[in-house]
Enzyme design. Sequence first.
Site, PDB file in Angstrom:
ATOM      1  CG  HIS A 259      -3.996  -3.557   2.389  1.00 55.90           C
ATOM      2  ND1 HIS A 259      -3.065  -3.207   3.336  1.00 55.90           N
ATOM      3  CD2 HIS A 259      -4.578  -2.393   1.997  1.00 55.90           C
ATOM      4  CE1 HIS A 259      -3.085  -1.910   3.524  1.00 55.90           C
ATOM      5  NE2 HIS A 259      -3.993  -1.390   2.722  1.00 55.90           N
TER       6      HIS A 259
ATOM      7  CB  CYS B 188      -0.997  -0.028   1.152  1.00 55.34           C
ATOM      8  SG  CYS B 188      -2.371   1.147   0.904  1.00 55.34           S
TER       9      CYS B 188
ATOM     10  CD  GLU C  30      -2.084  -6.491   4.718  1.00 53.95           C
ATOM     11  OE1 GLU C  30      -2.235  -5.310   5.086  1.00 53.95           O
ATOM     12  OE2 GLU C  30      -1.514  -6.819   3.656  1.00 53.95           O
TER      13      GLU C  30
END
Length: 212
Positions: free
Chosen positions: A193, A82, A195
């Site tokens: 992202h 990001c 994750e």
Amino acid sequence: MTADVVVLDYGSGNVRSAVRALERVGATVTLTDDPHRALECDGLFVPGVGNFHACMAGLAAAHGPRIIGRRISGGRAVLGVCVGMQVLFDGSTEPSEHPLDGLAEWPGTVERLPADIVPHMGWSEVEVPDGSSLFAGVEHERFYFVHSYAVQAWTLEATGAFVRVAPRVTWARHGAKFVAAVENGPLSATQFHPEKSGDAGLHLLENWVRSL
């Protein structure tokens, strides 16, 4: 042998989800601002949430530019995510009372997305180049984005003998095409992202961890 990964803790938001995701794909993970650990680990994960210039200030306070530069020059893996990707470029047009230059590992300026709805928040498809190692097995999946700014042009074009090791650039679209990920030797980055991108994001992180 388990990969030793450091998530660089420089005050950029809640990074526990990144720690958990990396642990789920088999890494031994440490969240720290210790420069020695960040230099010596197998892989350095550089998060980033919020304003570009605030993230650069936090990175500078944690010796991030020196750490990242030394790792890259030594061929040691770095993954920016990001705003942790955006700071790898020359700079940003995002407003700030204290504007700072980026790390200039890649040429380009981070600019506001020319879309009717900003921020770009949600799941989007990506255009993955041939030969990608980061996206192997998830080339046709969707990933989770939350951002208002992005790099919308890629100018580092390799020629001659360097074509063989040219950076691989992945694209996405929101109002305009923008750089969604870059793979460049030891330095990789994603605007989305991983994750927070479900199984596809975990698979991508596992690809990175296995490469360490």
